[in-house]
Design a protein around this motif. Structure first.
Motif, PDB file in Angstrom:
ATOM      1  N   VAL A 307       0.853  -1.189   0.000  1.00  0.00           N
ATOM      2  CA  VAL A 307       0.000   0.000   0.000  1.00  0.00           C
ATOM      3  C   VAL A 307       0.887   1.236   0.000  1.00  0.00           C
ATOM      4  CG1 VAL A 307      -2.003  -1.045   1.143  1.00  0.00           C
ATOM      5  CG2 VAL A 307      -0.149  -0.120   2.528  1.00  0.00           C
ATOM      6  N   GLU A 322      -6.151  -1.894   4.207  1.00  0.00           N
ATOM      7  CA  GLU A 322      -5.830  -2.635   2.982  1.00  0.00           C
ATOM      8  C   GLU A 322      -4.516  -3.396   3.094  1.00  0.00           C
ATOM      9  OE1 GLU A 322      -6.744   0.550   3.081  1.00  0.00           O
ATOM     10  OE2 GLU A 322      -8.109   1.081   1.426  1.00  0.00           O
ATOM     11  N   CYS A 323      -3.595  -2.936   3.939  1.00  0.00           N
ATOM     12  CA  CYS A 323      -2.307  -3.622   4.085  1.00  0.00           C
ATOM     13  C   CYS A 323      -2.481  -5.029   4.649  1.00  0.00           C
ATOM     14  CB  CYS A 323      -1.359  -2.814   4.965  1.00  0.00           C
ATOM     15  SG  CYS A 323      -1.983  -2.516   6.651  1.00  0.00           S
TER      16      CYS A 323
END
Length: 367
Positions: A307, A322-323
């Motif tokens: 990310v 999101e990571c």
């Protein structure tokens, strides 16, 4: 001698190679560690230390955590505590983003004659030995040893080391006896902040897949994470995914040492597994760079999604995490690979290269 590392458990564990080097160089010296209350609990696993000062200093608090007048009183109390111990030297260990100057100034006021720090900033006479730090991307173990090398202390190896006492082994045996299994994966779903926590539902799905492949899973955490542990076990819904009662930190280390593989966040569990010789599969949040603190003593796999906001060093993710959008299948597969029987040649060891950056000090130090 007063050593300063007022951070989390993992930071103190990554200090152990430096502690081994200091103890070898100064076999009769008293070595005390100034640590946070969280970091101080590792003391029972580190034989090189003689004592610990467990404090919550202002320079490690988030803004607004402690009212100004109360913080000032605590700093005066800490100064008097340090002064009363009559230390002759202070070594301040920091990450690249931390300043050594607040505690070094306390050392100056307390009359400590030798004060060694890493910094690129000028602070006059606050430190007696001002060492230019290695690159910011240096692994934390190597950064600590770099500080020692600048004052003439050679390293004695870069592997993390913890000593598990017999009492902790007995505690681990008692905990495992309640949910017996010959071989197991130890899943540790907690972390020091929400930004580092892989979702409980995904941990549960990974646990169910590991157990379904024939490797029982035991889930563990401190008392404060009992609800999280229970949530993972209930959601997994597999008879071979079972919770263990909350152990002490030494007991936790003993459990990790018995596991075929550990499954963790980038948290204390990852570092303790590294220090007791257990392979580790890590759901690694984008809060930190992988190279700064990844396991290097044991085989390990760090799973994350790239990310643009990493490394963020946030306590809470301001986006959608999101990571850590890592499928549970990937985490389970990594754990099963690491737990499989292997030969030393098949281990995926990472290099233990030291930084080549040269240090600069204001004056030589004789030990």
């Amino acid at each position: 001698m007063l050593l300063v590392r007022a951070d989390n458990i993992g930071d103190v564990v990554m200090l152990t190679p430096a502690l081994s080097a200091l103890r070898a160089a100064l076999p009769r010296a008293r070595l005390d560690l100034l640590a946070s209350p969280a970091g101080a609990v590792v003391r029972a696993l580190i034989p090189e230390l003689d004592g610990v000062l467990a404090v919550s200093p202002s320079w490690q608090q988030l803004s607004g955590d402690v009212p100004g007048t109360h913080a000032a009183r605590r700093e005066w109390a800490l100064l008097e505590l340090i002064r009363s111990r009559r230390y002759d030297a202070m070594l301040v260990f920091t990450s690249f983003s931390q300043s050594p100057w607040p505690v070094a100034h306390l050392g100056l006021l307390a009359g400590i004659g030798v004060r060694v720090v890493h910094s690129r900033e000028f602070a006059g006479a606050v430190a007696t030995h001002w060492v230019t730090p290695p690159p910011d991307t240096t692994h934390q173990v190597d950064r600590c040893l770099h500080l020692l090398a600048a004052i003439g202390v050679p390293d004695r190896g870069r592997a993390l080391r913890l000593r598990v006492p017999d009492s902790a082994d007995r505690l681990a045996e008692a905990l495992l006896a309640r949910v017996p299994c010959v071989r197991f994966a130890l899943l540790v779903p907690g972390a020091s902040c929400p930004a580092r926590r892989y979702p409980a539902g995904r941990f549960a799905a990974a646990a169910a897949q590991i157990a379904g492949a024939g490797l029982p899973v035991r889930v563990v955490g401190p008392a404060g994470e009992a609800a999280l542990v229970g949530d993972v076990v209930r959601t997994a819904g597999h008879p071979d995914v079972q919770a263990l009662a909350p152990p002490t930190v030494p007991g936790f280390a003993a459990l990790l040492r018995r596991a075929a593989v550990a499954v963790t966040n980038n948290s204390a569990g990852m570092h303790i597994a590294d220090a007791v010789g257990t392979p580790v599969a890590v759901a690694y949040a984008g809060t930190e760079r992988h190279g700064d603190m990844r396991p290097r003593t044991v085989p390990g796999e760090l799973l994350a999604e790239p990310v643009s906001c990493s490394p963020c060093r946030q306590l809470t993710c301001p986006y959608d995490h999101e990571c850590l959008d890592v499928p549970p299948e990937r985490l389970a597969a990594a754990a099963l690979r690491l737990a499989a029987p292997h030969t030393p040649e098949e281990d995926r060891w990472l290099p233990n290269s030291a930084s080549s950056t040269r240090a600069r000090t204001t004056a030589p130090l004789r030990l």
